[in-house]
Design an enzyme around this catalytic site. Structure first.
Site, PDB file in Angstrom:
ATOM      1  N   ASP A   2      -7.306   1.526 -29.545  1.00 17.16           N
ATOM      2  CA  ASP A   2      -7.019   2.821 -28.916  1.00 17.16           C
ATOM      3  C   ASP A   2      -6.601   2.570 -27.477  1.00 17.16           C
ATOM      4  O   ASP A   2      -7.152   1.715 -26.805  1.00 17.16           O
ATOM      5  CB  ASP A   2      -8.195   3.783 -28.974  1.00 17.16           C
ATOM      6  CG  ASP A   2      -8.408   4.284 -30.390  1.00 17.16           C
ATOM      7  OD1 ASP A   2      -8.715   5.458 -30.534  1.00 17.16           O
ATOM      8  OD2 ASP A   2      -8.233   3.483 -31.334  1.00 17.16           O
ATOM      9  N   THR A   3      -5.750   3.462 -26.968  1.00 19.90           N
ATOM     10  CA  THR A   3      -4.907   3.151 -25.844  1.00 19.90           C
ATOM     11  C   THR A   3      -4.674   4.398 -25.016  1.00 19.90           C
ATOM     12  O   THR A   3      -4.924   5.504 -25.471  1.00 19.90           O
ATOM     13  CB  THR A   3      -3.555   2.629 -26.380  1.00 19.90           C
ATOM     14  OG1 THR A   3      -3.827   1.598 -27.329  1.00 19.90           O
ATOM     15  CG2 THR A   3      -2.661   2.101 -25.298  1.00 19.90           C
ATOM     16  N   THR A   4      -4.160   4.260 -23.811  1.00 15.05           N
ATOM     17  CA  THR A   4      -3.611   5.394 -23.093  1.00 15.05           C
ATOM     18  C   THR A   4      -2.313   4.954 -22.418  1.00 15.05           C
ATOM     19  O   THR A   4      -2.131   3.776 -22.098  1.00 15.05           O
ATOM     20  CB  THR A   4      -4.599   5.960 -22.063  1.00 15.05           C
ATOM     21  OG1 THR A   4      -4.082   7.197 -21.550  1.00 15.05           O
ATOM     22  CG2 THR A   4      -4.829   5.006 -20.910  1.00 15.05           C
ATOM     23  N   PRO A  26       0.104   6.434 -26.843  1.00 16.09           N
ATOM     24  CA  PRO A  26      -0.913   5.532 -27.392  1.00 16.09           C
ATOM     25  C   PRO A  26      -1.078   5.790 -28.880  1.00 16.09           C
ATOM     26  O   PRO A  26      -0.481   6.710 -29.434  1.00 16.09           O
ATOM     27  CB  PRO A  26      -2.170   5.936 -26.619  1.00 16.09           C
ATOM     28  CG  PRO A  26      -1.976   7.387 -26.345  1.00 16.09           C
ATOM     29  CD  PRO A  26      -0.494   7.561 -26.121  1.00 16.09           C
TER      30      PRO A  26
END
Length: 574
Positions: A350-352, A466
């Site tokens: 998981d990312t931004t 993301p």
């Protein structure tokens, strides 16, 4: 007639002339806008947002993670890419993992950790393009870490979802479970250790982070827990700065991050799609959805079959991105039937993320991550940041696979980010040169990445999202919505979204294919996709995933921007 599924949300884009930022977290967006208002450039704004998201979105990104970025220089009209992908420890061998009883890469703990590369990208971007002191840019993040900030509903839900994982690490639990395993939105979260870590990076720079006090602390914590990452692994890390991958699509150039990023997937999908006429259709038409999903399957199959760290694998990047290969690969698409067993073509979370443009037209597309939600679930005591689980999430436990684990090797990444320019009049088709391993890597300030004579055209779009393996799929849908269907920025990111699962994550590859459709798609579209053999799974009206950010450059120097309504992000301009 306008499809009601495309107009069911009352949102609208934001317009501005003197700069714009968009991110998935309001405090980060505000920090970026404040930098622009004080005369900072797009890189300055991006670095401020990177720091604030590291504090306010700790389950997704931070100093223990990795990062990729594209920077558009308006003066020279050039695009530069940054790769902050950290390698596996030198002690990480397939034999060692198997001897420890692992048949697959561990998803959590110190044996899942790769060298964190994000800090290197932050500092290298600032050295090359920043105009404001980094102390000024990071001041809001340091203040939020030391004095606290009220958590939003997203972070509250993610703390609850990751409580069991966080509870296994005393340092992480002390920070993120201080208010209990189910905190309410509005609860103030403080992380003074993280504030001190940012200040240590400001004082000592990249040399200090990778060879000084923080590097030693990371190595000591890993050793104490029986991990493989060492201070020597940290000291060996270097950021790559290079000419990004590029392809053409209907009069535009689309730039992407190169392997080990999987940005190549998006470019291959555009090459495949370019051979089809979408005029008169909409993104919810079953023909369009079927075509894009089938294209996704082929490009992802190629990635899984051929790509790995270019320093270890002779990946056929130029062949995969050639127009000739796309023409041959289109023959594998059946317009009437879903391919539920795609294979690589024959070759000759998981990312931004966030985006920024400034008054001069400079732009940044930036993405950073600690990989899965809460990363490896381990925190170095006294630092306030979590370590990534990139090695555990990304590698295959095989010595023969292109993406197989090896000492010092970087896993293929879901992280990627894009930027679009208009091809200058009379200019020929660009090649696909660029990227690490092409001879154009610029680690020392020379080479193509720094060549001011190159003209990549006027900026048109800067965007990203993301979401692990959803990223290339959702980026494709947003680009098609703008470039083919003429949508504004908000409609492009808010349109009904689909996700084809699985993608590339080794942990999911054995799962059967399914197509996840938001419930805003017309019932007729779902019925027709079922008839063509797609295995459908319905999700909520805004539940397909992602947090797409997009800024368009309009006429007369006007910027139009939007943040995905699925994730509570904000776009703001001056």
């Amino acid at each position: 007639m306008i499809d009601p599924a495309l107009t069911s949300d009352p949102g609208r884009p934001v317009w501005a002339r003197n700069g714009m930022v968009a991110s998935g977290q309001p405090l980060a967006t505000a920090a970026g806008l404040e930098v622009l208002a004080r005369g900072g450039n797009a890189v300055d704004a991006a670095l401020a947002m990177a720091a604030v998201t590291s504090v306010t979105m700790p389950e997704m990104c931070g100093l223990g993670g990795d990062a990729f970025a594209l920077v558009y220089d308006a003066r020279t009209r050039t695009v530069t890419a940054f790769n902050g992908s950290g390698p596996a420890p030198m002690a990480a061998t397939v034999e060692r993992y198997r001897a420890a009883g692992h048949t697959e890469m561990p998803f959590e703990g110190w044996w899942s950790v790769a060298v964190p590369g994000a800090v290197g990208v932050y500092l290298e971007m600032h050295a090359r393009f920043g105009s404001k002191p980094l102390e000024e840019l990071w001041a809001p993040a340091i203040r939020y870490a030391r004095e606290g900030f009220p958590i939003d509903a997203r972070l509250a839900a993610n703390i609850a979802a990751g409580a069991a994982k966080l509870a296994q690490d005393p340092a992480a639990a002390a920070v993120f479970l201080a208010a209990g395993p189910q905190p309410k939105p509005g609860t103030v979260l403080k992380n003074p250790d993280l504030a001190r870590s940012f200040e240590r990076v400001l004082a000592d720079g990249a040399e200090g982070f990778y060879k000084g006090e923080l590097a030693r602390a990371i190595g000591d914590a890993s050793r104490a827990a029986g991990g493989l990452l060492t201070a020597e692994d940290m000291a060996a890390f270097e950021v790559e700065v290079y000419r990004p991958l590029v392809t053409t699509y209907r009069g535009y150039r689309v730039f992407e991050t190169a392997p080990p990023s999987q940005g190549l997937i998006l470019l291959e999908m555009l090459n495949l799609l370019e051979g089809f006429d979408l005029a008169g259709q909409s993104p919810t038409d079953p023909d369009v959805v079927h075509l894009l999903v089938e294209i996704k399957k082929l490009a992802f199959a190629d990635r899984n079959a051929y790509l790995g760290d270019p320093r270890f694998v002779q990946a056929p990047v130029e062949r995969l991105l050639s127009k000739e290969y796309a023409a041959r690969r289109r023959r594998d698409i059946d317009p009437e039937r879903a391919n539920n067993a795609p294979a690589g073509g024959e070759l000759d979370g998981d990312t931004t993320s966030f985006v920024a443009v400034d008054a001069e037209g400079n732009a940044v597309s930036f993405i950073h991550s600690i990989s899965a939600l809460w990363g490896a679930g381990v925190m170095v005591p006294g630092t306030g940041f979590l370590m990534n689980n990139r090695a555990g999430r990304g590698f295959v436990l095989s010595e023969e696979h292109p993406n197989g684990l090896a000492p010092g090797k970087r896993t293929m990444h879901t992280l990627n980010t894009y930027l679009v320019t208009r091809i200058p009049a009379g200019d020929g088709e660009p090649g696909t040169a660029g990227g690490p391993g092409s001879g154009e890597t610029d680690g020392g300030g020379t080479g193509d990445a720094a060549n001011p004579a190159r003209d990549d055209g006027e900026l048109v779009l800067v965007g990203n999202t993301p979401g692990g393996d959803g990223q290339p799929q959702w980026n494709l849908q947003v680009l098609v919505n703008v470039l083919d269907f003429g949508m504004n920025a908000y409609r492009a990111v808010a349109a009904p979204r689909w996700t084809s699962f699985p993608g590339t994550d080794p942990i999911n590859l054995k799962a059967p294919l399914e197509l996840r459709l938001e419930s805003r798609f017309p019932a007729e579209t779902a019925a027709e996709l079922l008839r063509r053999g797609h295995v459908l799974r319905g999700v909520g009206p805004w539940a397909a995933g992602g947090s797409a950010m997009l800024i368009r450059v309009l006429e007369d120097g006007v910027y139009e921007g939007a943040a995905d309504p699925r994730d509570g992000g904000v776009a703001l301009g001056l």
